[in-house]
Scaffold this active site. Structure first.
Site, PDB file in Angstrom:
ATOM      1  N   LYS A  87       9.690  -2.527 -23.057  1.00 32.59           N
ATOM      2  CA  LYS A  87       9.092  -1.261 -23.508  1.00 32.59           C
ATOM      3  C   LYS A  87       9.523  -0.175 -22.522  1.00 32.59           C
ATOM      4  O   LYS A  87       9.044  -0.121 -21.390  1.00 32.59           O
ATOM      5  CB  LYS A  87       7.568  -1.393 -23.543  1.00 32.59           C
ATOM      6  CG  LYS A  87       6.877  -0.169 -24.110  1.00 32.59           C
ATOM      7  CD  LYS A  87       5.390  -0.440 -24.312  1.00 32.59           C
ATOM      8  CE  LYS A  87       4.707   0.729 -25.006  1.00 32.59           C
ATOM      9  NZ  LYS A  87       4.783   1.955 -24.230  1.00 32.59           N
TER      10      LYS A  87
ATOM     11  N   LYS B   8       1.438  -5.089 -22.087  1.00 38.25           N
ATOM     12  CA  LYS B   8       1.648  -4.275 -20.885  1.00 38.25           C
ATOM     13  C   LYS B   8       1.758  -5.153 -19.654  1.00 38.25           C
ATOM     14  O   LYS B   8       1.138  -6.209 -19.573  1.00 38.25           O
ATOM     15  CB  LYS B   8       0.461  -3.311 -20.703  1.00 38.25           C
ATOM     16  CG  LYS B   8       0.321  -2.274 -21.805  1.00 38.25           C
ATOM     17  CD  LYS B   8       1.489  -1.318 -21.775  1.00 38.25           C
ATOM     18  CE  LYS B   8       1.183   0.006 -22.427  1.00 38.25           C
ATOM     19  NZ  LYS B   8       0.817   1.093 -21.628  1.00 38.25           N
TER      20      LYS B   8
ATOM     21  N   GLU C 149      11.297  -7.225 -26.715  1.00 40.31           N
ATOM     22  CA  GLU C 149      12.171  -6.237 -26.082  1.00 40.31           C
ATOM     23  C   GLU C 149      11.403  -5.496 -25.001  1.00 40.31           C
ATOM     24  O   GLU C 149      10.184  -5.381 -25.083  1.00 40.31           O
ATOM     25  CB  GLU C 149      12.680  -5.239 -27.131  1.00 40.31           C
ATOM     26  CG  GLU C 149      11.550  -4.424 -27.744  1.00 40.31           C
ATOM     27  CD  GLU C 149      11.987  -3.581 -28.942  1.00 40.31           C
ATOM     28  OE1 GLU C 149      12.406  -2.447 -28.698  1.00 40.31           O
ATOM     29  OE2 GLU C 149      11.882  -4.065 -30.093  1.00 40.31           O
TER      30      GLU C 149
ATOM     31  N   CYS D  24      -3.763   9.404  22.766  1.00 46.16           N
ATOM     32  CA  CYS D  24      -2.482   9.214  22.104  1.00 46.16           C
ATOM     33  C   CYS D  24      -1.870   7.877  22.519  1.00 46.16           C
ATOM     34  O   CYS D  24      -1.765   7.591  23.712  1.00 46.16           O
ATOM     35  CB  CYS D  24      -1.562  10.362  22.483  1.00 46.16           C
ATOM     36  SG  CYS D  24       0.125  10.114  21.932  1.00 46.16           S
TER      37      CYS D  24
ATOM     38  N   CYS E 238       4.315  14.399  25.810  1.00 45.15           N
ATOM     39  CA  CYS E 238       4.177  13.259  24.909  1.00 45.15           C
ATOM     40  C   CYS E 238       5.562  12.911  24.360  1.00 45.15           C
ATOM     41  O   CYS E 238       6.181  13.713  23.660  1.00 45.15           O
ATOM     42  CB  CYS E 238       3.243  13.622  23.763  1.00 45.15           C
ATOM     43  SG  CYS E 238       3.094  12.313  22.546  1.00 45.15           S
TER      44      CYS E 238
ATOM     45  N   CYS F 213      -2.674  14.575  19.272  1.00 43.92           N
ATOM     46  CA  CYS F 213      -2.422  14.374  20.696  1.00 43.92           C
ATOM     47  C   CYS F 213      -2.331  15.739  21.365  1.00 43.92           C
ATOM     48  O   CYS F 213      -1.672  16.642  20.865  1.00 43.92           O
ATOM     49  CB  CYS F 213      -1.107  13.624  20.856  1.00 43.92           C
ATOM     50  SG  CYS F 213      -0.430  13.702  22.519  1.00 43.92           S
TER      51      CYS F 213
ATOM     52  N   CYS G 159       1.312   8.616  24.861  1.00 54.24           N
ATOM     53  CA  CYS G 159       1.283   9.281  26.177  1.00 54.24           C
ATOM     54  C   CYS G 159      -0.086   9.257  26.820  1.00 54.24           C
ATOM     55  O   CYS G 159      -0.255   9.796  27.921  1.00 54.24           O
ATOM     56  CB  CYS G 159       1.768  10.724  26.054  1.00 54.24           C
ATOM     57  SG  CYS G 159       0.589  11.820  25.253  1.00 54.24           S
TER      58      CYS G 159
ATOM     59  N   ASP H 206       9.842   3.162 -20.572  1.00 51.47           N
ATOM     60  CA  ASP H 206       8.867   4.192 -20.241  1.00 51.47           C
ATOM     61  C   ASP H 206       9.553   5.552 -20.285  1.00 51.47           C
ATOM     62  O   ASP H 206      10.015   6.066 -19.279  1.00 51.47           O
ATOM     63  CB  ASP H 206       8.291   3.906 -18.854  1.00 51.47           C
ATOM     64  CG  ASP H 206       7.030   4.713 -18.590  1.00 51.47           C
ATOM     65  OD1 ASP H 206       6.499   5.319 -19.547  1.00 51.47           O
ATOM     66  OD2 ASP H 206       6.578   4.730 -17.435  1.00 51.47           O
TER      67      ASP H 206
ATOM     68  N   TYR I 168      15.767   1.480 -31.059  1.00 55.48           N
ATOM     69  CA  TYR I 168      15.110   0.196 -31.342  1.00 55.48           C
ATOM     70  C   TYR I 168      14.317   0.179 -32.648  1.00 55.48           C
ATOM     71  O   TYR I 168      13.698  -0.813 -32.979  1.00 55.48           O
ATOM     72  CB  TYR I 168      14.197  -0.226 -30.185  1.00 55.48           C
ATOM     73  CG  TYR I 168      13.204   0.841 -29.760  1.00 55.48           C
ATOM     74  CD1 TYR I 168      12.138   1.202 -30.578  1.00 55.48           C
ATOM     75  CD2 TYR I 168      13.343   1.484 -28.534  1.00 55.48           C
ATOM     76  CE1 TYR I 168      11.247   2.182 -30.188  1.00 55.48           C
ATOM     77  CE2 TYR I 168      12.451   2.463 -28.140  1.00 55.48           C
ATOM     78  CZ  TYR I 168      11.399   2.810 -28.970  1.00 55.48           C
ATOM     79  OH  TYR I 168      10.531   3.787 -28.596  1.00 55.48           O
TER      80      TYR I 168
HETATM   81 ZN   LIG Z   1       0.970  11.897  22.865  1.00 57.78          ZN
END
Ligand SMILES: [Zn+2]
Length: 706
Positions: free
Chosen positions: A126, A322, A124, A427, A451, A445, A430, A128, A234
């Site tokens: 298990k 497990k 069966e 960046c 940007c 940046c 940009c 959790d 169970y």
């Molecule tokens: Zn930028």
């Protein structure tokens, strides 16, 4: 340190030390897991500790401690619930981790029984969740108890009665029946609960198991009632007469009594067939809708079960197989850099897609450049200091609904030409320099509003619920309008010129895919609705780094109106000015936020953008604290207990508008405590500190007419 030494190489002194260390670690983990419902280590790590402990004990049986973790199945019951002594102990199961462990299990049973006949097993999932024992006397539920330490559990009867899978009465049953099973929460219910919790500003849960445990172990059954808990039966404890001759038969009886039993439970004549079912359940794991962490095998014949009996804490006739930890190896194909609203460069691992615990993973967080180098934010090594390179084989792990992370790197498979990852210093969106300020793990940046990545994230923030909250203009629409060739929204001011630009435009919004006359009109109306906006909301909406919602309101309350505020920001650009001193003197502002604010309002592109926006707005003054005549101006107040004549939010707003600061905790700095009915520890602490305490009526008298 002994923890990294192979058990086979430990000498006696080291083994003794190691057992002490493991007892401490497992003990602490037990308490975190069972009592605070907040595990500190993963289940896989926990199992590994217990496994190592039993290995060391196996090599040095005479060193086994009297408080050995192998003899404990859980944690002592917490304060707050009454105790229930189980009529039949609630034991935990031994663990198996692979097929060989399972064949060993079968062989131990055969040896014990002195037979070489095949053994039939039930298999069966298990679940959790949290084990629960339900005692029925003459068909009526009398007691529900958690496992606790196996001998004594917590009485959670009232809470258990609120769970719809648990019948209050069962028919045609023996006089005494204890039904045992697992309380759990489904994935869907867990997601809903967390959404509701975060909407209410409440605590959210790390995973369904914690949510189920936290919900069942509420001192107030009304809270449990609101939580969507489920129950699978169970097993059983005390019985006044047997249920059946086999495990499978007994589970069928539990189903007849009206309990939910797991549909994947089946009986097999051979271990090979049982293992096949294990694999089938494992394959279905991600789609079951609830968490399972393995499969349980039980000897089907109950007469054999009783002959086999128990070792100190585990039955000889059952074992938990497990699932492997939610770990998988895959290749790192690339590292993408995402740019956020405040310019933070976040690296994301692009992975060769791999199934981890039943879920396909193709991305993992890499946090920041230190993490890629193998260091945490304190500079301490993680992954044994191994760096991550494109082309590496990496081990991905997933825990609950958390974003996958990289657990390990296999250096033996590192391609010869793999170079250390050069974190970009500009960046990627940009090309502005990206810099790391001292003490900041994050590279940012410096492009600000030029940007595009920052600009679009800032726009999303600007229209967010706690900022301008414009109906029909969310993150998705911002993505659509941003950098649009005909009707762009590239900065907040563009939102408020959208309709004017649309009306002179031949390619009208209403003619676009997904839009119509009505939806376009609705959007323009929703935008018009927000041309009048509160000062604090506006300030928050600008998305200035460090200036959150509370800070926006705080600053607005201090300066009162926009003109006065911008004038002060202009003056405060000079750090020797009174305006600067005033700004950093605001309680809750501080140097870092002040610098960030001054940067945004300094002459330049960002300030120009703010001025362009403000030209379209009517900004409502913040209610300036009435310092004259206010008896609480400049004081620190704490509210506790229930307020009956106004909400906590209203009380707080009134106090702040009268120039007081509202704090959540009592300290020597507190001037006044307003205590409603049910005030507990805060009232006591205030009394101890000699802080003036008044009730709600006195509070209302105090503020009336102000
Ligand atoms: Zn930028």
């Amino acid at each position: 340190m002994t923890g990294s030494v192979d058990v086979a190489n430990l000498n006696e002194e080291q083994a003794r030390e190691e057992l002490a260390r493991l007892a401490d670690l497992i003990g602490a983990a037990n308490i975190a897991y069972h009592q605070s419902d907040a595990p500190q280590i993963s289940d896989a790590e926990y199992d590994a500790l217990k496994w190592r402990n039993s290995e060391v004990e196996g090599r040095f049986p005479h060193l086994k401690r009297s408080d050995s973790p192998s003899d404990q199945v859980g944690a002592p019951v917490s304060e707050g619930f009454s105790k229930v002594t189980h009529a039949v102990r609630m034991l935990s199961l031994g663990n198996a981790f692979d097929d060989q462990d399972m064949f060993d299990f079968q062989e131990r049973i055969q040896r014990y029984l002195g037979t070489d006949h095949g053994i039939a097993f039930t298999v069966e999932p298990k679940i959790d969740g949290l084990s629960l024992s339900l005692r029925y006397e003459h068909g009526k539920l009398t007691v529900a108890a958690t496992r606790g330490d196996g001998a004594v559990g917590e009485n959670v009867t009232e809470n258990a009665r609120t769970i719809k899978d648990i019948p209050h009465e069962i028919q045609n049953v023996p006089d005494v029946v204890e039904v045992r099973g697992e309380v759990y929460m489904s994935h869907a219910d867990f997601a809903d609960l967390n959404a509701r919790q975060s909407e209410r500003g409440g605590k959210t849960f790390a995973n369904p198991r914690n949510a189920a445990a936290g919900s069942l172990r509420q001192l107030d059954a009304n809270i449990t009632r609101e939580r969507p808990l489920r129950f699978f039966a169970y097993a059983w404890g005390e019985l006044s007469e047997p249920l059946a001759l086999t495990q499978q038969g007994a589970v069928a009886r539990l189903a007849e009594f009206g309990f939910q039993t797991n549909p994947l439970t089946q009986r097999f004549d051979t271990m090979e067939a049982a293992l096949e079912h294990y694999r089938l359940i494992e394959a279905q794991r991600a789609t079951l809708g609830y968490d399972i962490d393995g499969v349980v095998y039980k000897v089907d014949d109950l007469a054999l079960q009783s002959r086999l009996g128990f070792r100190s804490t585990t039955p000889r006739w059952a074992i938990a197989h497990k699932f492997p930890a939610e770990l998988a190896w895959t290749r790192l194909l690339g590292i993408d850099i995402q740019v956020g609203r405040t310019g933070a460069l976040s690296p994301v691992a692009r992975l060769d897609p791999v199934t981890v615990g039943g879920v396909v993973v193709s991305n993992a967080t890499l946090h920041n450049e230190d993490y890629i180098q193998g260091r945490d934010s304190n500079g301490d090594p993680i992954r044994d200091g191994k760096d991550i390179r494109i082309g590496d084989w990496v081990q991905v792990y997933r825990a609950g609904d958390v974003i996958p992370k990289i657990a390990d790197v296999d250096l033996s498979k590192r391609p010869a030409d793999a170079a250390p990852f050069a974190f970009p210093e500009t960046c990627p969106e940009c090309n502005s320099p990206a810099v790391r300020e001292e003490g900041d793990a994050v590279r940012r940046c410096t492009g600000g509003l030029i940007c595009p990545a920052q600009a679009v994230e800032r726009l999303k923030h600007f229209v967010a619920r706690k900022a301008f909250d414009i109906d029909g203009l969310g993150a998705k629409q911002i993505e659509m309008f941003f950098a649009d060739p005909i009707l762009p929204i590239n900065e907040p001011a563009d939102i408020f010129t959208l309709q004017a630009r649309d009306s002179v435009n031949l390619a009208r919004l209403k003619n676009r895919d997904g839009w119509g006359d009505k939806s376009a009109q609705n959007l323009f109306a929703a935008i018009d609705d927000k041309r009048t906006i509160g000062f604090g909301r506006l300030l928050f909406g600008l998305g200035i780094r460090h200036v959150g919602e509370a800070a926006g309101n705080l600053i607005a309350a201090r300066y009162g109106n926009w003109a006065e505020f911008t004038h002060a920001m202009d003056q405060a650009q000079d750090p020797t000015s009174d305006a600067y001193t005033d700004l950093i003197a605001i309680d809750g502002v501080g140097q870092v936020m002040a610098e960030s604010l001054l940067l945004a309002f300094a002459p330049g592109a960002e300030r120009n953008g703010i001025d362009r926006l403000v030209a379209h707005l009517t900004i409502q003054d913040a209610e300036k604290p009435k310092t004259d005549g206010s008896p609480i101006a400049g004081q620190t107040l704490v509210f506790t207990g229930a307020l009956e004549r106004m909400s906590r939010t209203e009380a707080k707003a009134r106090a702040e508008s009268l120039g007081a600061k509202v704090s959540g905790s009592i300290s020597a700095k507190t001037d006044l405590l307003i205590a409603g009915p049910g005030a507990g520890s805060k009232a006591k602490k205030a009394a101890d500190l000699g802080i003036k305490t008044i009730d709600e009526d006195q509070w209302i008298d105090m503020i009336t007419g102000l």
